[in-house]
Write an enzyme that holds these catalytic residues in place. Structure first.
Site, short mmCIF file in Angstrom:
data_model
loop_
_atom_site.label_atom_id
_atom_site.label_comp_id
_atom_site.label_asym_id
_atom_site.label_seq_id
_atom_site.Cartn_x
_atom_site.Cartn_y
_atom_site.Cartn_z
N LYS A 54 0.84 -1.21 0.00
CA LYS A 54 0.00 0.00 0.00
C LYS A 54 0.88 1.26 0.00
CE LYS A 54 -3.94 -2.34 2.09
NZ LYS A 54 -4.77 -2.66 3.26
N GLN A 98 -4.34 -1.08 9.45
CA GLN A 98 -4.43 -2.44 8.91
C GLN A 98 -5.06 -3.39 9.93
OE1 GLN A 98 -3.75 -3.19 5.76
NE2 GLN A 98 -4.13 -5.38 5.93
N ASP A 121 -10.50 3.67 4.24
CA ASP A 121 -11.01 2.29 4.25
C ASP A 121 -12.55 2.28 4.25
OD1 ASP A 121 -9.37 0.00 4.19
OD2 ASP A 121 -8.59 0.43 6.19
#
Ligand code: GUN
Length: 291
Positions: A54, A98, A121
């Site tokens: 990422k 994460q 997200d």
């Protein structure tokens, strides 16, 4: 007849190229690069790979991407303090924590602390609620990737029966909302669903997002259905090595479906591409002062 393979790796390149152009335009307009901050707590090997990818992908499209790696023993309050510092940082447009977090940290407490305007997200309850009420703002990345793959398949969604196997907040629920917004008739199935195979056989579009290796067999699929496989499961390859398989028994299902995503190279690359897209979206919204 063998199914068409929906190449997520190639499609993700197209999305990244779109984002790269968008980043160039953003920089020209605002004199700064969109900033993405990725937080990894602990040393889960898969998460280490995902978060490094990422960070790398964001820098490759011209963003200012940065990975924070914290030890698994980090107190919850320290993770929270980092999120709050990034919330207050003007140069940060996107914050990604994460998952999974170590068991000692309450996931909900951390995710709820992310500024909804920087929640790339789309996991914050405000963003989940906006999506559920038909006013999407920042939408989870994997579901956005699934929808783009369905667009590539050119499957008519209006009036189609879509069955989503899995009810997670990350994939199952938001992808169901997106399919509903496209006027599909949506059924969400899960581990307690009775006769899953028969239900799945009614699907024109089948999305498998349960995290169970090869759960969806050939007899779960109606001939001609489009199958999106969100699963990434590491299994014994039988030669002392491991291999990645999806939630779909690929070889069997590819004989029956009209189109199918492979694992790897299907949904996975699309998740990162849409993280980049969401970061650009968040940067624009913040720069325009609309959030
Ligand atoms: N872990 C597995 N998938 C995801 C994702 O899309 N976002 C985050 N933050 N963690 C994950």
């Amino acid at each position: 007849m063998a199914a068409r393979i929906l190449d997520g790796k190639k499609l993700a390149e197209t999305v990244r190229a779109e984002v790269r152009e968008g980043v160039t335009a953003f920089k020209a307009k605002y004199g700064r690069a969109p900033g993405l901050e990725v937080i990894l707590v602990g040393d889960d090997p898969a998460s280490q790979v995902y978060t490094r990818n990422k960070e790398k992908a964001s820098n490759e499209v011209g963003m200012r991407g940065h990975l924070h790696v914290l030890p698994a023993s980090t107190p919850e309050d320290d993770v929270l303090a980092l999120v709050q510092r990034l919330n207050a940082d003007e140069a940060t447009d996107g914050i990604l924590v994460q998952l999974p977090l170590p068991k000692s940290i309450r996931e909900q407490r951390i995710l709820d602390a992310v500024d909804p305007a920087k929640d790339v997200d789309g996991f914050h309850p405000i963003n989940a609620g906006l999506l559920a009420s038909g006013r999407p703002r920042l939408v989870p990345c994997t579901p956005l990737g699934c929808m783009r793959l369905l667009a590539l398949a050119e499957v008519p969604l209006k009036g189609a029966h879509a069955v989503v196997v899995g009810r997670s907040n990350i994939v199952g629920k938001p992808v169901a909302q997106l399919l509903l917004a496209e006027h599909a008739t949506v059924t969400i199935a899960h581990s307690r669903t009775k006769d899953l195979a028969a239900l799945c056989r009614e699907a024109d579009v089948l999305v498998a997002a349960v995290g169970k290796a090869e759960l969806v067999r050939g007899n779960f699929v109606k001939p001609g259905a489009v199958v999106i496989d969100v699963g990434i499961n590491r299994v014994d390859a039988g030669n002392g090595k491991t291999k990645l398989v999806g939630d779909v028994a690929y070889a069997e299902v590819a004989e029956i479906a009209s189109a199918i995503t492979p694992v790897p190279g299907g949904v996975g690359p699309m998740t990162i591409a849409y993280l980049l897209q969401n970061t650009l979206t968040a940067a624009h919204a913040r720069a325009a002062g609309s959030t």
